[in-house]
Design an enzyme around this catalytic site. Structure first.
Site, PDB file in Angstrom:
ATOM      1  N   ARG A  76      36.002 -60.828  43.123  1.00 32.38           N
ATOM      2  CA  ARG A  76      34.732 -60.793  42.392  1.00 32.38           C
ATOM      3  C   ARG A  76      34.071 -62.180  42.314  1.00 32.38           C
ATOM      4  O   ARG A  76      32.849 -62.313  42.415  1.00 32.38           O
ATOM      5  CB  ARG A  76      35.026 -60.256  40.985  1.00 32.38           C
ATOM      6  N   ILE A 103      27.532 -56.730  36.516  1.00 32.36           N
ATOM      7  CA  ILE A 103      27.681 -57.840  35.584  1.00 32.36           C
ATOM      8  C   ILE A 103      27.951 -59.081  36.433  1.00 32.36           C
ATOM      9  O   ILE A 103      28.908 -59.086  37.224  1.00 32.36           O
ATOM     10  CB  ILE A 103      28.896 -57.601  34.648  1.00 32.36           C
ATOM     11  N   ASN A 118      17.308 -59.452  31.496  1.00 30.02           N
ATOM     12  CA  ASN A 118      17.666 -58.077  31.842  1.00 30.02           C
ATOM     13  C   ASN A 118      16.861 -57.103  30.997  1.00 30.02           C
ATOM     14  O   ASN A 118      16.638 -57.335  29.808  1.00 30.02           O
ATOM     15  CB  ASN A 118      19.166 -57.860  31.566  1.00 30.02           C
ATOM     16  N   HIS A 120      16.922 -53.338  29.466  1.00 25.56           N
ATOM     17  CA  HIS A 120      17.957 -52.352  29.129  1.00 25.56           C
ATOM     18  C   HIS A 120      17.300 -51.162  28.409  1.00 25.56           C
ATOM     19  O   HIS A 120      16.528 -51.367  27.465  1.00 25.56           O
ATOM     20  CB  HIS A 120      18.990 -53.015  28.216  1.00 25.56           C
ATOM     21  N   ASP A 152      23.597 -63.308  28.651  1.00 22.33           N
ATOM     22  CA  ASP A 152      24.675 -64.256  28.375  1.00 22.33           C
ATOM     23  C   ASP A 152      25.973 -63.660  28.904  1.00 22.33           C
ATOM     24  O   ASP A 152      25.944 -62.683  29.666  1.00 22.33           O
ATOM     25  CB  ASP A 152      24.733 -64.619  26.884  1.00 22.33           C
ATOM     26  N   GLY A 154      28.227 -61.863  27.618  1.00 16.89           N
ATOM     27  CA  GLY A 154      28.634 -60.539  27.148  1.00 16.89           C
ATOM     28  C   GLY A 154      27.903 -59.436  27.896  1.00 16.89           C
ATOM     29  O   GLY A 154      27.085 -59.703  28.785  1.00 16.89           O
ATOM     30  N   ASP A 156      25.125 -57.002  27.677  1.00 12.46           N
ATOM     31  CA  ASP A 156      23.897 -56.676  26.935  1.00 12.46           C
ATOM     32  C   ASP A 156      23.869 -57.299  25.540  1.00 12.46           C
ATOM     33  O   ASP A 156      23.373 -56.685  24.589  1.00 12.46           O
ATOM     34  CB  ASP A 156      23.710 -55.141  26.854  1.00 12.46           C
TER      35      ASP A 156
HETATM   36  C1  GRF Z   1      15.828 -48.989  33.885  1.00  9.84           C
HETATM   37  O1  GRF Z   1      15.779 -48.103  32.796  1.00  9.84           O
HETATM   38  C2  GRF Z   1      16.759 -50.136  33.626  1.00  9.84           C
HETATM   39  O2  GRF Z   1      16.679 -50.643  32.337  1.00  9.84           O
HETATM   40  C3  GRF Z   1      18.077 -49.450  33.845  1.00  9.84           C
HETATM   41  O3  GRF Z   1      17.866 -48.722  35.021  1.00  9.84           O
HETATM   42  C4  GRF Z   1      16.500 -48.344  35.088  1.00  9.84           C
HETATM   43  C5  GRF Z   1      15.946 -48.852  36.384  1.00  9.84           C
HETATM   44  O4  GRF Z   1      14.903 -48.053  36.836  1.00  9.84           O
HETATM   45  N1  GRF Z   1      19.198 -50.345  33.858  1.00  9.84           N
HETATM   46  P1  GRF Z   1      14.179 -48.349  38.220  1.00  9.84           P
HETATM   47  O5  GRF Z   1      15.239 -48.418  39.317  1.00  9.84           O
HETATM   48  O6  GRF Z   1      13.458 -49.671  38.085  1.00  9.84           O
HETATM   49  O7  GRF Z   1      13.227 -47.224  38.409  1.00  9.84           O
END
Ligand code: GRF
Length: 211
Positions: A76, A103, A118, A120, A152, A154, A156
């Site tokens: 990794r 990650i 990121n 989320h 960071d 962790g 999310d």
């Molecule tokens: C988003 O909801 C992102 O936060 C999540 O995956 C989705 C990505 O969507 N981790 P796309 O591939 O940009 O349509």
């Protein structure tokens, strides 16, 4: 802790976007960046796998792409170094994880400290991890949403840049709720990447300040 502010460049900010899937967040950024007043341009798109729609979308926009698959490396840490080098070669001011399902390791985090963000699809700190929409539905929440945060070490857990709420409908399933969250997520991402590019930002403890 107060770290030095990241100041806007005198040219459009260079943004690298990392993806693993459909790429609708990427597409929103590419569309926004066609306006010179937006203040940022996508200089490359990186992925952890081939054959995804997001890479096709990048190619359509004539944006260079690169793929670094974990499986192609003996360990990794070697993948992390390779991803770091490939990303750094585009000299990004900002690196955006937009549906990137990996990650990253410490080498990547150190190289792009405070510059790796990121998006989320949940209201953090609730429902971190790989299945936030499913987890939020399983819990029975009536409001979920999305969070843009600095990454960071962790999962999310980094300082929050922005959040938006989305109501959960009684008939929602994972796909329908995720689509409604993604519509809000795209707007949030475009707004804040643009603001960060134009004004700069600083990370002070858990707070991200955009002047
Ligand atoms: C988003 O909801 C992102 O936060 C999540 O995956 C989705 C990505 O969507 N981790 P796309 O591939 O940009 O349509």
């Amino acid at each position: 802790m107060r770290r030095p502010a990241i100041r806007p460049a005198s040219r459009p900010a260079r943004v690298v976007v990392l993806v693993s899937g459909t790429g609708s967040l990427l597409a929103a950024l590419l569309d926004a960046a066609t306006d010179p007043a937006y203040g940022a341009r996508v200089v490359a798109v990186g992925a952890d796998r081939h054959g995804i729609a997001a890479l096709d979308r990048a190619r359509q926009a004539d944006v260079p792409t690169y793929v670094r698959k974990v499986r192609d490396f003996p360990e990794r840490a070697a993948w992390d170094r390779a991803l770091t080098e490939a990303t750094a070669s585009y000299e990004p001011d900002l690196v955006v994880s937009a549906g990137f399902m990996k990650i990253v390791g410490q080498v990547f985090l150190d190289r792009f400290a405070d510059r790796y963000i990121n998006s989320h699809p949940a209201l953090l700190p609730s429902f971190p991890g790989a299945h936030p929409v499913r987890d939020a539905l399983a819990y029975g929440v009536q409001v979920s949403g999305c969070t843009l945060h600095v990454v960071d070490a962790g999962v999310d857990t980094g300082p929050v840049i922005a959040q938006r709420a989305v109501e959960v409908g009684a008939d929602d399933d994972e796909a329908s709720l995720h689509e409604r969250i993604k519509a809000v997520e795209r707007a949030m991402l475009v707004t804040h990447v643009g603001r960060m590019a134009r004004a700069g930002w600083s990370v002070e403890g858990r707070r991200v300040r955009i002047p």
